[in-house]
Design a protein around this motif. Structure first.
Motif, PDB file in Angstrom:
ATOM      1  N   ASN A 184      -2.417  -6.718 -17.791  1.00 49.87           N
ATOM      2  CA  ASN A 184      -3.296  -5.768 -17.111  1.00 49.87           C
ATOM      3  C   ASN A 184      -2.476  -4.936 -16.127  1.00 49.87           C
ATOM      4  O   ASN A 184      -2.336  -5.274 -14.954  1.00 49.87           O
ATOM      5  CB  ASN A 184      -4.432  -6.482 -16.387  1.00 49.87           C
ATOM      6  CG  ASN A 184      -5.462  -5.501 -15.879  1.00 49.87           C
ATOM      7  OD1 ASN A 184      -5.808  -4.538 -16.569  1.00 49.87           O
ATOM      8  ND2 ASN A 184      -5.945  -5.700 -14.669  1.00 49.87           N
ATOM      9  N   SER A 185      -1.954  -3.826 -16.630  1.00 52.90           N
ATOM     10  CA  SER A 185      -1.091  -2.951 -15.837  1.00 52.90           C
ATOM     11  C   SER A 185      -1.828  -1.741 -15.290  1.00 52.90           C
ATOM     12  O   SER A 185      -1.257  -0.982 -14.503  1.00 52.90           O
ATOM     13  CB  SER A 185       0.094  -2.491 -16.700  1.00 52.90           C
ATOM     14  OG  SER A 185       0.988  -1.698 -15.968  1.00 52.90           O
ATOM     15  N   ALA A 186      -3.080  -1.548 -15.680  1.00 51.59           N
ATOM     16  CA  ALA A 186      -3.849  -0.394 -15.209  1.00 51.59           C
ATOM     17  C   ALA A 186      -4.072  -0.493 -13.705  1.00 51.59           C
ATOM     18  O   ALA A 186      -4.413  -1.559 -13.188  1.00 51.59           O
ATOM     19  CB  ALA A 186      -5.181  -0.318 -15.939  1.00 51.59           C
ATOM     20  N   GLY A 187      -3.878   0.610 -13.005  1.00 54.76           N
ATOM     21  CA  GLY A 187      -4.109   0.596 -11.562  1.00 54.76           C
ATOM     22  C   GLY A 187      -3.944   1.982 -10.971  1.00 54.76           C
ATOM     23  O   GLY A 187      -3.297   2.851 -11.555  1.00 54.76           O
ATOM     24  N   ILE A 188      -4.544   2.187  -9.794  1.00 51.45           N
ATOM     25  CA  ILE A 188      -4.373   3.433  -9.060  1.00 51.45           C
ATOM     26  C   ILE A 188      -3.890   3.118  -7.655  1.00 51.45           C
ATOM     27  O   ILE A 188      -4.116   2.016  -7.146  1.00 51.45           O
ATOM     28  CB  ILE A 188      -5.667   4.273  -9.023  1.00 51.45           C
ATOM     29  CG1 ILE A 188      -6.790   3.524  -8.297  1.00 51.45           C
ATOM     30  CG2 ILE A 188      -6.082   4.661 -10.432  1.00 51.45           C
ATOM     31  CD1 ILE A 188      -8.035   4.375  -8.079  1.00 51.45           C
ATOM     32  N   MET A 189      -3.203   4.080  -7.006  1.00 58.89           N
ATOM     33  CA  MET A 189      -2.562   3.807  -5.719  1.00 58.89           C
ATOM     34  C   MET A 189      -2.709   4.976  -4.747  1.00 58.89           C
ATOM     35  O   MET A 189      -1.718   5.558  -4.310  1.00 58.89           O
ATOM     36  CB  MET A 189      -1.078   3.466  -5.927  1.00 58.89           C
ATOM     37  CG  MET A 189      -0.396   2.921  -4.687  1.00 58.89           C
ATOM     38  SD  MET A 189       1.340   2.452  -4.977  1.00 58.89           S
ATOM     39  CE  MET A 189       2.099   4.047  -5.275  1.00 58.89           C
ATOM     40  N   PRO A 190      -3.921   5.345  -4.362  1.00 57.21           N
ATOM     41  CA  PRO A 190      -4.044   6.334  -3.284  1.00 57.21           C
ATOM     42  C   PRO A 190      -3.548   5.736  -1.972  1.00 57.21           C
ATOM     43  O   PRO A 190      -3.856   4.585  -1.649  1.00 57.21           O
ATOM     44  CB  PRO A 190      -5.556   6.600  -3.224  1.00 57.21           C
ATOM     45  CG  PRO A 190      -6.103   6.096  -4.522  1.00 57.21           C
ATOM     46  CD  PRO A 190      -5.211   4.953  -4.915  1.00 57.21           C
ATOM     47  N   LEU A 191      -2.772   6.507  -1.228  1.00 54.36           N
ATOM     48  CA  LEU A 191      -2.252   6.046   0.057  1.00 54.36           C
ATOM     49  C   LEU A 191      -2.953   6.793   1.183  1.00 54.36           C
ATOM     50  O   LEU A 191      -3.003   8.022   1.181  1.00 54.36           O
ATOM     51  CB  LEU A 191      -0.740   6.265   0.132  1.00 54.36           C
ATOM     52  CG  LEU A 191       0.092   5.580  -0.945  1.00 54.36           C
ATOM     53  CD1 LEU A 191       1.573   5.850  -0.731  1.00 54.36           C
ATOM     54  CD2 LEU A 191      -0.172   4.084  -0.992  1.00 54.36           C
ATOM     55  N   VAL A 192      -3.475   6.056   2.144  1.00 57.36           N
ATOM     56  CA  VAL A 192      -4.214   6.680   3.244  1.00 57.36           C
ATOM     57  C   VAL A 192      -4.304   5.690   4.399  1.00 57.36           C
ATOM     58  O   VAL A 192      -4.464   4.484   4.185  1.00 57.36           O
ATOM     59  CB  VAL A 192      -5.634   7.111   2.784  1.00 57.36           C
ATOM     60  CG1 VAL A 192      -6.428   5.930   2.260  1.00 57.36           C
ATOM     61  CG2 VAL A 192      -6.373   7.835   3.893  1.00 57.36           C
ATOM     62  N   ASN A 193      -4.174   6.195   5.615  1.00 65.11           N
ATOM     63  CA  ASN A 193      -4.390   5.347   6.779  1.00 65.11           C
ATOM     64  C   ASN A 193      -5.860   4.943   6.850  1.00 65.11           C
ATOM     65  O   ASN A 193      -6.756   5.712   6.477  1.00 65.11           O
ATOM     66  CB  ASN A 193      -4.001   6.077   8.059  1.00 65.11           C
ATOM     67  CG  ASN A 193      -2.493   6.229   8.202  1.00 65.11           C
ATOM     68  OD1 ASN A 193      -1.717   5.552   7.533  1.00 65.11           O
ATOM     69  ND2 ASN A 193      -2.081   7.124   9.087  1.00 65.11           N
ATOM     70  N   ILE A 194      -6.110   3.750   7.340  1.00 69.88           N
ATOM     71  CA  ILE A 194      -7.469   3.229   7.365  1.00 69.88           C
ATOM     72  C   ILE A 194      -8.405   4.137   8.161  1.00 69.88           C
ATOM     73  O   ILE A 194      -9.556   4.363   7.765  1.00 69.88           O
ATOM     74  CB  ILE A 194      -7.468   1.797   7.913  1.00 69.88           C
ATOM     75  CG1 ILE A 194      -6.735   0.868   6.917  1.00 69.88           C
ATOM     76  CG2 ILE A 194      -8.887   1.288   8.158  1.00 69.88           C
ATOM     77  CD1 ILE A 194      -6.416  -0.511   7.440  1.00 69.88           C
ATOM     78  N   ALA A 195      -7.926   4.697   9.280  1.00 72.26           N
ATOM     79  CA  ALA A 195      -8.773   5.566  10.097  1.00 72.26           C
ATOM     80  C   ALA A 195      -9.207   6.825   9.350  1.00 72.26           C
ATOM     81  O   ALA A 195     -10.252   7.409   9.662  1.00 72.26           O
ATOM     82  CB  ALA A 195      -8.037   5.961  11.376  1.00 72.26           C
TER      83      ALA A 195
END
Length: 244
Positions: free
Chosen positions: A88-99
């Motif tokens: 299971n290699s499917a994935g997404i990686m949005p990067l964002v600060n929690i605030a």
């Protein structure tokens, strides 16, 4: 004659998934190349495998859609007779600060990385042939915990947690369940949105002083999915060149 092994690789159209599909096919495994939006790329992977004498088909499926995932397994069983390996290699990686987090982004991460993982693993637990192997993909950011990775790391922490649990739940079926957690790897998913200075900095973090290539990670996945790695079970392998 030993029956040919059959693998489903989600996220198989690019990056680590693509390299894994090629690796498994080169070892003689028939491969179902799962994809969500990369139909053309998945077709190219299938063509590369078949041109080298292997067996492969492409299957479009959003891993967060249980009916689509079930249909992907149906296709594998109809075409090749069963399924032995799930990656299971499917994935997404949005990067964002929690605030600054938009909850709709969190929901998208959840849909693919958590809901999708559970749907794929549930189907695998129900339908994998005894003696098979399941490999999930996490991230070494679970240990590093850099800023802006919060939502992504949260989703991959769930992946790591469920790995050992599923390994224990499949007792008696000779099925291994392991997780590979790459460090910085030169894939589209990792490189997207990063400037060269950031990339160069991350490449220097491992003592080996380079980014991983997708093939480096695929080699480890192939080991865990094959007979040589079958005594490894319920583990998270941090494949990051020594960062942590």
């Amino acid at each position: 004659m030993t029956e040919q092994q059959v693998a489903i690789v989600t996220g198989g159209s690019r990056g680590i998934g693509r390299a894994t599909a090629l690796k498994l096919a080169a070892a003689g495994t028939a491969v179902v190349v799962g994809y969500a939006g990369g139909a053309a790329e998945a077709t190219k992977v299938v063509e590369e495998i078949t041109a080298a004498g292997g067996r492969a088909i492409a299957a479009g499926a959003d891993v967060g859609d249980e009916k689509a995932v079930a249909a992907m397994f149906d296709l594998a069983e109809k075409t090749y007779g069963g399924v032995d390996v799930i990656v299971n290699s499917a994935g997404i990686m949005p990067l964002v600060n929690i605030a600054d987090l938009d909850i709709e982004v969190l929901d998208r991460i959840y849909h693919t990385n958590i809901r999708g993982t559970f749907i794929v693993l549930r189907e695998a637990a129900r339908r994998l042939r005894d003696g098979g192997s399941i490999v999930t993909v996490s991230t070494s950011q679970v240990g590093l915990r850099f800023p802006s990775y919060g939502p992504y790391v949260a989703s991959k922490s769930a992946t790591e947690a469920v790995t050992l649990i599923l390994a224990r739940e499949l007792r008696g079926r000779n099925i291994t369940v392991n997780c590979v957690a790459p460090g910085p790897t030169a894939t589209e998913l990792f490189l997207n949105g990063k400037d060269q200075e950031t990339i160069d900095h991350l490449a220097k973090l491992p003592p080996l002083e380079r980014l991983a290539q997708a093939g480096d990670i695929a080699d480890i996945i192939g080991f865990l999915a094959g007979p040589e790695g079958h005594w490894v079970n319920g583990q998270v392998v941090r494949a990051n060149g020594g960062i942590i």
